[in-house]
Structure formats: structure tokens, C-alpha cells
Design a protein around this motif. Structure first.
Motif, PDB file in Angstrom:
ATOM      1  N   PHE A   1      -0.493   6.775   3.702  1.00 43.97           N
ATOM      2  CA  PHE A   1      -1.462   6.415   2.473  1.00 43.97           C
ATOM      3  C   PHE A   1      -2.386   5.199   2.697  1.00 43.97           C
ATOM      4  O   PHE A   1      -3.381   5.186   2.068  1.00 43.97           O
ATOM      5  CB  PHE A   1      -0.573   5.915   1.072  1.00 43.97           C
ATOM      6  CG  PHE A   1      -1.143   5.530   0.099  1.00 43.97           C
ATOM      7  CD1 PHE A   1      -1.764   6.532  -0.613  1.00 43.97           C
ATOM      8  CD2 PHE A   1      -1.018   4.353  -0.390  1.00 43.97           C
ATOM      9  CE1 PHE A   1      -2.562   6.576  -1.821  1.00 43.97           C
ATOM     10  CE2 PHE A   1      -1.439   3.945  -1.586  1.00 43.97           C
ATOM     11  CZ  PHE A   1      -2.212   5.035  -2.518  1.00 43.97           C
ATOM     12  N   THR A   2      -1.862   4.169   3.541  1.00 44.94           N
ATOM     13  CA  THR A   2      -2.666   3.163   4.151  1.00 44.94           C
ATOM     14  C   THR A   2      -3.943   3.730   4.557  1.00 44.94           C
ATOM     15  O   THR A   2      -5.063   3.052   4.436  1.00 44.94           O
ATOM     16  CB  THR A   2      -1.859   2.304   4.808  1.00 44.94           C
ATOM     17  OG1 THR A   2      -0.923   1.625   4.292  1.00 44.94           O
ATOM     18  CG2 THR A   2      -2.811   0.953   5.597  1.00 44.94           C
ATOM     19  N   ARG A   3      -4.188   4.736   5.396  1.00 43.62           N
ATOM     20  CA  ARG A   3      -5.219   5.043   5.993  1.00 43.62           C
ATOM     21  C   ARG A   3      -6.224   5.458   5.069  1.00 43.62           C
ATOM     22  O   ARG A   3      -7.314   5.195   5.000  1.00 43.62           O
ATOM     23  CB  ARG A   3      -4.936   6.033   7.253  1.00 43.62           C
ATOM     24  CG  ARG A   3      -4.047   5.682   8.255  1.00 43.62           C
ATOM     25  CD  ARG A   3      -4.435   6.740   9.453  1.00 43.62           C
ATOM     26  NE  ARG A   3      -3.258   7.985   9.030  1.00 43.62           N
ATOM     27  CZ  ARG A   3      -2.340   7.887   9.543  1.00 43.62           C
ATOM     28  NH1 ARG A   3      -1.519   6.946   9.981  1.00 43.62           N
ATOM     29  NH2 ARG A   3      -1.315   9.147   9.267  1.00 43.62           N
ATOM     30  N   ALA A   4      -5.596   6.169   3.997  1.00 37.56           N
ATOM     31  CA  ALA A   4      -6.374   6.715   2.906  1.00 37.56           C
ATOM     32  C   ALA A   4      -7.149   5.474   1.950  1.00 37.56           C
ATOM     33  O   ALA A   4      -8.006   5.746   1.727  1.00 37.56           O
ATOM     34  CB  ALA A   4      -5.695   7.688   2.104  1.00 37.56           C
ATOM     35  N   VAL A   5      -6.100   4.441   1.772  1.00 37.08           N
ATOM     36  CA  VAL A   5      -6.739   3.312   1.436  1.00 37.08           C
ATOM     37  C   VAL A   5      -7.878   2.633   1.786  1.00 37.08           C
ATOM     38  O   VAL A   5      -9.070   2.477   1.408  1.00 37.08           O
ATOM     39  CB  VAL A   5      -5.562   2.485   0.961  1.00 37.08           C
ATOM     40  CG1 VAL A   5      -6.125   1.105   0.220  1.00 37.08           C
ATOM     41  CG2 VAL A   5      -4.656   2.807  -0.036  1.00 37.08           C
ATOM     42  N   LYS A   6      -7.637   2.696   3.204  1.00 35.78           N
ATOM     43  CA  LYS A   6      -8.817   2.055   4.377  1.00 35.78           C
ATOM     44  C   LYS A   6      -9.957   2.678   4.117  1.00 35.78           C
ATOM     45  O   LYS A   6     -11.403   2.188   3.789  1.00 35.78           O
ATOM     46  CB  LYS A   6      -8.182   1.763   5.697  1.00 35.78           C
ATOM     47  CG  LYS A   6      -7.146   0.781   5.825  1.00 35.78           C
ATOM     48  CD  LYS A   6      -6.860   0.635   7.076  1.00 35.78           C
ATOM     49  CE  LYS A   6      -5.636  -0.707   7.367  1.00 35.78           C
ATOM     50  NZ  LYS A   6      -5.256  -0.777   8.944  1.00 35.78           N
TER      51      LYS A   6
ATOM     52  N   ASP B   1      -0.810   2.664  -6.675  1.00 29.35           N
ATOM     53  CA  ASP B   1      -1.932   3.132  -6.983  1.00 29.35           C
ATOM     54  C   ASP B   1      -3.308   2.158  -7.144  1.00 29.35           C
ATOM     55  O   ASP B   1      -3.953   2.115  -7.853  1.00 29.35           O
ATOM     56  CB  ASP B   1      -1.915   3.695  -8.459  1.00 29.35           C
ATOM     57  CG  ASP B   1      -2.872   4.816  -9.014  1.00 29.35           C
ATOM     58  OD1 ASP B   1      -3.249   5.360  -7.787  1.00 29.35           O
ATOM     59  OD2 ASP B   1      -2.916   5.325  -9.759  1.00 29.35           O
ATOM     60  N   PRO B   2      -3.361   1.763  -5.606  1.00 29.46           N
ATOM     61  CA  PRO B   2      -4.507   0.812  -5.495  1.00 29.46           C
ATOM     62  C   PRO B   2      -5.922   1.289  -5.590  1.00 29.46           C
ATOM     63  O   PRO B   2      -6.700   0.681  -5.480  1.00 29.46           O
ATOM     64  CB  PRO B   2      -4.260   0.169  -3.957  1.00 29.46           C
ATOM     65  CG  PRO B   2      -3.516   1.332  -3.536  1.00 29.46           C
ATOM     66  CD  PRO B   2      -2.474   1.855  -4.506  1.00 29.46           C
ATOM     67  N   LEU B   3      -5.857   2.818  -5.566  1.00 21.57           N
ATOM     68  CA  LEU B   3      -7.087   3.360  -5.524  1.00 21.57           C
ATOM     69  C   LEU B   3      -7.655   3.897  -7.051  1.00 21.57           C
ATOM     70  O   LEU B   3      -8.829   4.173  -7.227  1.00 21.57           O
ATOM     71  CB  LEU B   3      -7.171   4.823  -4.793  1.00 21.57           C
ATOM     72  CG  LEU B   3      -6.655   4.705  -3.246  1.00 21.57           C
ATOM     73  CD1 LEU B   3      -6.583   5.918  -2.820  1.00 21.57           C
ATOM     74  CD2 LEU B   3      -7.592   3.788  -2.475  1.00 21.57           C
TER      75      LEU B   3
ATOM     76  N   LEU C   1       0.756  -1.121  -0.136  1.00 22.29           N
ATOM     77  CA  LEU C   1       0.006   0.045   0.300  1.00 22.29           C
ATOM     78  C   LEU C   1       0.884   1.206   0.028  1.00 22.29           C
ATOM     79  O   LEU C   1       1.188   1.907   1.021  1.00 22.29           O
ATOM     80  CB  LEU C   1      -1.067   0.125   1.194  1.00 22.29           C
ATOM     81  CG  LEU C   1      -1.928  -1.166   1.299  1.00 22.29           C
ATOM     82  CD1 LEU C   1      -2.853  -1.046   2.380  1.00 22.29           C
ATOM     83  CD2 LEU C   1      -2.752  -1.538  -0.029  1.00 22.29           C
ATOM     84  N   ARG C   2       1.192   1.517  -1.257  1.00 23.32           N
ATOM     85  CA  ARG C   2       2.062   3.104  -1.394  1.00 23.32           C
ATOM     86  C   ARG C   2       1.299   3.534  -2.567  1.00 23.32           C
ATOM     87  O   ARG C   2       1.070   2.734  -3.858  1.00 23.32           O
ATOM     88  CB  ARG C   2       3.632   2.737  -1.481  1.00 23.32           C
ATOM     89  CG  ARG C   2       3.907   1.412  -2.322  1.00 23.32           C
ATOM     90  CD  ARG C   2       5.510   1.023  -1.790  1.00 23.32           C
ATOM     91  NE  ARG C   2       5.833  -0.058  -2.867  1.00 23.32           N
ATOM     92  CZ  ARG C   2       6.692   0.214  -3.755  1.00 23.32           C
ATOM     93  NH1 ARG C   2       7.310   1.370  -4.153  1.00 23.32           N
ATOM     94  NH2 ARG C   2       7.370  -0.805  -4.347  1.00 23.32           N
TER      95      ARG C   2
ATOM     96  N   ASN D   1      -3.256  -5.597 -12.024  1.00 24.42           N
ATOM     97  CA  ASN D   1      -2.020  -4.696 -11.883  1.00 24.42           C
ATOM     98  C   ASN D   1      -2.596  -3.179 -12.165  1.00 24.42           C
ATOM     99  O   ASN D   1      -2.713  -2.989 -13.324  1.00 24.42           O
ATOM    100  CB  ASN D   1      -0.681  -5.084 -12.398  1.00 24.42           C
ATOM    101  CG  ASN D   1       0.395  -4.200 -12.081  1.00 24.42           C
ATOM    102  OD1 ASN D   1       0.355  -3.322 -12.355  1.00 24.42           O
ATOM    103  ND2 ASN D   1       1.365  -4.871 -11.254  1.00 24.42           N
ATOM    104  N   SER D   2      -2.336  -2.180 -11.256  1.00 27.14           N
ATOM    105  CA  SER D   2      -2.849  -0.762 -11.459  1.00 27.14           C
ATOM    106  C   SER D   2      -1.814   0.193 -11.287  1.00 27.14           C
ATOM    107  O   SER D   2      -1.935   1.384 -11.115  1.00 27.14           O
ATOM    108  CB  SER D   2      -4.151  -0.480 -10.792  1.00 27.14           C
ATOM    109  OG  SER D   2      -3.787  -0.506  -9.298  1.00 27.14           O
TER     110      SER D   2
END
Length: 328
Positions: A192-197, A161-163, A156-157, A229-230
Motif C-alpha cells: 500500500f505504501t508504494r501505491a501512496v507514494k 485511507d490517506p488517498l 500508511l495502511r 483525519n481521513s
């Protein structure tokens, strides 16, 4: 990166694996080298790992990562540091000819030092795994027979770009409740992890799973419908290659690192934006023949172009050159 160490240990070397984040300066690495009587060093990522080997009194080599050549070169200070590291390195390894050419453009003086070796893929076992229990743990209650799980594996970085696909995928899920996206990976960047969650919690049809043991992760890949893969930048994605080895279709963002291993419509599908991803994913869901052909072609590609044995021979040869330098 485990493959390289396995190759070296198989040749009788004792390997000490360390994370670059464990060190703050080259002096700390030099102290470790002296204390453990290390004869040679090998670093992954020209900037993150290589900068810590500057001034080292034992010979060392570098393996390019991806972000070093795709992102870090655009920052002058990092570019200068990497150029100096390459001057000291006995060799560098690029996964593709395109990566080698990119390095030559940045640092013309290192021509002759850079080898090309595709990432090898060892035989991936078909592990047993309770897929239904895994889905239930994620709150996915659809019948597995009618389910289509798209799996995104990434730390998660931001560079991964997981979002990127979440809004478009959630819209699709609201049209078709049998499609889900599952993101699996370690929490690399806390902010960034907090934003993803937070984003995942608001996104219908999307689930987030923390880091998994390799055997369990392989089992999840084998059971999913497709690997996604994004990333904004990639060197060579191990997740893509392992999915191909397991005969799982791949949908990957159209960037140089992914396009080097995914031939659109043959060994996988490449998308340039979230809308195209959804279009291609829908096509894959509705066309079992395409799904089967891509999976079979991907497996054959990995078998012929990403030989674990060839990779082993390359790294064992390169380490022997470091040993010879150390003895001079």
C-alpha cells in the motif's frame, strides 16, 4: 499507547513492551512470560494483541483498539477468536461508551468486564522547530505567513485511507497555491505504501514524510494550519487529541470514532466526502474567528474530558486487580 505504560511504570511496575507482529503464536508469548517471570499482561487490540494471550497462565487485560470493534468483528473467524479472548481476560478497556456498547452487542457474556476510559492527553510541550527549513525540505517555497498546511498523520495502511482526499485537495491547490497537504507516518503496509507514494507524486500540493520523532511531530502539528483525519475506522485518534491540546483546528472524517471526540462546528469540523472536506477547509481558511474558536474549544475539551491523571488512576487500579489475581 505510551501513556498507559508510563502510568504503570510510575506506580513501580517494570514494563516489557513488545509489538504483536514480533510473535507468530501464543506459545511464543508464553515462553517470553515464563523466561522473564512476568506477573501480568496487557494487550492493545482485541484481535492482533489479544489472540496471542490465549491460554496464558498469568492474568491479562485488553484495551480495544478500534479496527477490532469496527472491522474485525465482521469476519466470523476473528469474531470467534476475540470472543474467546474476552472470556479469558480479567477486564477490557473501551475508549467510549459507544465502543463498550458495540462490544456488548457482539459478546453479551462479557458484560461487567468492560471499563470505559477515554484516552488521556498529557501536557504537550511547545517545542522549538525550524518550520521554514522543514517546508524547504519538502519543496514548499511559499511564504510561511500566507501558507496553509493541512497535516494528515497516519500509518500508511488502507484503514487510514490517506488517498481519500488527494484528488479533491490537488484540485483546490491548483486554484490556491497557498494550500498544501502533508502526510506524515510510518510505512506499515509495503504494498500500500508504494501505491501512496505513486499517488502523491502525481498529486499537486501534496507531500509525503516518513515517520518522525515525537517531539518533531508535535512541532509540525503546532505549526500546521489544521490537522486532518481521513480514516475509515478509528478507536480514538491520539493525533486528533494532541492537535486539540496544541490549539490546532481539526477536520475529521465523519465516522463514529471521530464523532465521539469532535463536535462539528465546536471542537472541530466533520466531513462526509472529499468535496465537503474542501468546502469546510476553505471556510476555515477564510474565517479566522471560526479557526480561533474551534482551536480554543478543542483545547478546553481535551483539558476537561481527557485527563491524563484520571487515565493514570484507572490503569493503575486495573493492574492492581491483575496483581491480586496473580497472587491467588
Amino acid at each position: 499507547m505510551t501513556g498507559e505504560w508510563v502510568h504503570l511504570e510510575a506506580a513501580g511496575h517494570v514494563c516489557i513492551l513488545k509489538d504483536a507482529l514480533d510473535f507468530e503464536s501464543p506459545a511464543e508469548v508464553a515462553s517470553l512470560v515464563q523466561a522473564r517471570q512476568v506477573d501480568a499482561a496487557l494487550a492493545l487490540h482485541l484481535y492482533r494483541g489479544g489472540r496471542l494471550l490465549q491460554g496464558l497462565h498469568v492474568p491479562f487485560g485488553i484495551i480495544f483498539g478500534g479496527t477490532d470493534l469496527n472491522e474485525d468483528v465482521n469476519q466470523r473467524e476473528k469474531n470467534e477468536v476475540m470472543g474467546k479472548v474476552l472470556e479469558e481476560a480479567r477486564f477490557a478497556v473501551a475508549f467510549t461508551e459507544a465502543m463498550k456498547e458495540a462490544a456488548h452487542r457482539q459478546w453479551p457474556h462479557v458484560q461487567g468486564k468492560i471499563y470505559v476510559q477515554s484516552q488521556g492527553v498529557a501536557a504537550v510541550p511547545n517545542p522549538t522547530f525550524n518550520w521554514d527549513a522543514f517546508l524547504q525540505r519538502l519543496g514548499i517555497n511559499c511564504s510561511a505567513d500566507h501558507l496553509h498546511v493541512f497535516l494528515l498523520i497516519c500509518g500508511l495502511r488502507q484503514v487510514k485511507d490517506p488517498l481519500y482526499l488527494l484528488d479533491a485537495f490537488s484540485e483546490w491547490h491548483q486554484e490556491d497555491s497557498t494550500v498544501y497537504m502533508v502526510i506524515v507516518g510510518p510505512e506499515v503496509d509495503p504494498v500500500f505504501t508504494r501505491a501512496v507514494k505513486a499517488k502523491v507524486e502525481r498529486s499537486a500540493g501534496v507531500r509525503l514524510v516518513g515517520e518522525m520523532a515525537q517531539a518533531d511531530l508535535h512541532a509540525v502539528v503546532k505549526n500546521c494550519f489544521a490537522l486532518v483525519n481521513s480514516s475509515v475506522s478509528e478507536g480514538m485518534s491520539a493525533a486528533i487529541l494532541e492537535a486539540m491540546a496544541l490549539e490546532v483546528p481539526v477536520l475529521a472524517r465523519h465516522i463514529p470514532g471521530n464523532a465521539a471526540v469532535v463536535k462539528h462546528g465546536v471542537t472541530g469540523l466533520l466531513f462526509s466526502d472529499p468535496q465537503e472536506f474542501v468546502q469546510l477547509a476553505k471556510r476555515l481558511v477564510s474565517d479566522p474567528t471560526l479557526e480561533k474558536d474551534i482551536a480554543a474549544n478543542g483545547r478546553e475539551y481535551v483539558r476537561t474530558c481527557h485527563s491524563w491523571l484520571v487515565e493514570r488512576d484507572t490503569y493503575q487500579h486495573l493492574i492492581r486487580t491483575l496483581e491480586a489475581d496473580a497472587q491467588d
